[in-house]
Design an enzyme around this catalytic site. Structure first.
Site, PDB file in Angstrom:
ATOM      1  N   TYR A  36       0.858  -1.191   0.000  1.00  0.00           N
ATOM      2  CA  TYR A  36       0.000   0.000   0.000  1.00  0.00           C
ATOM      3  C   TYR A  36       0.893   1.238   0.000  1.00  0.00           C
ATOM      4  O   TYR A  36       1.819   1.348   0.801  1.00  0.00           O
ATOM      5  CB  TYR A  36      -0.862  -0.045   1.261  1.00  0.00           C
ATOM      6  CG  TYR A  36      -1.883   1.056   1.417  1.00  0.00           C
ATOM      7  CD1 TYR A  36      -3.206   0.849   1.038  1.00  0.00           C
ATOM      8  CD2 TYR A  36      -1.543   2.272   1.991  1.00  0.00           C
ATOM      9  CE1 TYR A  36      -4.167   1.836   1.225  1.00  0.00           C
ATOM     10  CE2 TYR A  36      -2.494   3.274   2.167  1.00  0.00           C
ATOM     11  CZ  TYR A  36      -3.800   3.051   1.776  1.00  0.00           C
ATOM     12  OH  TYR A  36      -4.740   4.028   1.959  1.00  0.00           O
ATOM     13  N   ARG A  76       9.894 -17.776  11.661  1.00  0.00           N
ATOM     14  CA  ARG A  76       8.942 -16.843  12.263  1.00  0.00           C
ATOM     15  C   ARG A  76       7.842 -17.519  13.066  1.00  0.00           C
ATOM     16  O   ARG A  76       7.190 -16.848  13.882  1.00  0.00           O
ATOM     17  CB  ARG A  76       8.324 -15.966  11.172  1.00  0.00           C
ATOM     18  CG  ARG A  76       9.338 -15.168  10.370  1.00  0.00           C
ATOM     19  CD  ARG A  76      10.240 -14.329  11.243  1.00  0.00           C
ATOM     20  NE  ARG A  76      11.147 -13.486  10.454  1.00  0.00           N
ATOM     21  CZ  ARG A  76      12.000 -12.616  10.963  1.00  0.00           C
ATOM     22  NH1 ARG A  76      12.093 -12.484  12.285  1.00  0.00           N
ATOM     23  NH2 ARG A  76      12.781 -11.898  10.182  1.00  0.00           N
TER      24      ARG A  76
END
Length: 302
Positions: free
Chosen positions: A121, A223
């Site tokens: 974005y 992660r």
């Protein structure tokens, strides 16, 4: 709100209009398509598209290795063989495209995995929403005394309240100034690409993230690990739930050989052999440093 009304309407429209296809389809993944899995206070992960399934991994392996895989009698066995022997290329035949909404400081960690395609974005063209990650009290913690990059005990009482108030007030003040600097009807204002530099790292951004399964497993191994920072680990955990439904054989092999397995050095293997023979092995006679020995014992004890 994790999803805007426009995004929710788009999801409803897409799921209401399924299309016939001749390509391989994963029934488990079809259940996830477009649906958001909420993460943290304003974030989410959702599947936009995917390619391949467990069968695609095996198809690629058999084309590549030919007669070398004929001793493997079924797809699950072949996938476990590939994972066990670190044959990575067949797993690259599967891909997934995710839409992720996440705090900027998490995105900066995430982007270190450079083997994906990313489109974020743009705050040069659009105005970011007033949405910030504010941790739950149990996740407000002091610096670890044994790990320079981790957190230690959770803050409590007045100290936790003091920190939370700073986080909330700083985020609100920065966004107020961001809005004030951007062009208004009665003033020239500052360009969006410059005004954004005043925003805090806990504001939310969004991106599309496309990656093949081999590199996704590498991301998840790091992660989704218990030692990873909580704020990125919860995203990895959400993705694990999706991948488990998408490629169940591959994910189970990944859990067994990568997440649940361990890699031992030559010195560590030598220590294991000596222990099995009944020898008294200690850090002093192991040939390992204190740090290596601590990690080795952690593997054996867990």
């Amino acid at each position: 709100m994790p999803l805007s009304p426009e995004q929710l309407a788009e999801i409803e429209e897409l799921r209401a209009n399924p299309q016939p296809t001749l390509r391989a389809v994963s029934a488990g993944m079809e259940q996830h398509l477009y649906k958001p899995l909420e993460v943290l206070d304003h974030g989410f992960v959702r599947v936009i598209d995917y390619m391949g399934d467990d069968a695609a991994i095996c198809q690629a392996a058999r084309v590549s290795y030919g007669k070398g895989t004929k001793s493997v009698s079924n797809d699950e066995g072949l996938i476990r063989y590939l994972m066990r022997h670190w044959h990575s290329t067949p797993f690259e035949m599967c891909e997934i495209k995710l839409h992720v909404k996440l705090p900027v400081f998490v995105a900066r960690q995430w982007i270190r995995h450079r083997t994906a395609n990313v489109n974020e974005y743009s705050a040069r063209y659009s105005i970011l929403d007033r949405e910030f990650y504010i941790p739950e009290p149990q996740h407000i913690a002091a610096q670890s005394v044994v790990n320079n990059q981790g957190r230690g005990e959770a803050l409590t009482g007045e100290e936790a309240a003091r920190v939370l108030e700073i986080l909330k007030s700083d985020a609100a003040r920065c966004y107020d100034h961001y809005e004030e600097m951007i062009s208004q009807e009665d003033q020239q204002g500052l360009a969006r690409e410059l005004a954004r530099m005043n925003l805090p790292a806990n504001i939310y951004t969004q991106w599309y993230w496309k990656v093949d399964l081999h590199n996704l497993f590498h991301f998840l191994r790091l992660r989704a690990d218990a030692h990873a920072q909580y704020e990125i680990r919860v995203y990895a955990d959400a993705i694990c739930n999706v991948v488990a439904d998408w490629v169940p054989f591959a994910f189970k092999a990944f859990e067994d050989y990568r997440m649940g397995g361990a890699t031992l050095s030559t010195k560590a293997l030598d220590c294991v052999r000596r222990m099995l023979k009944g020898e008294d092995v200690s850090q002093e006679n192991s040939g390992m440093s204190k740090g290596e020995w601590r990690e080795f014992m952690g593997i054996l004890e867990n």
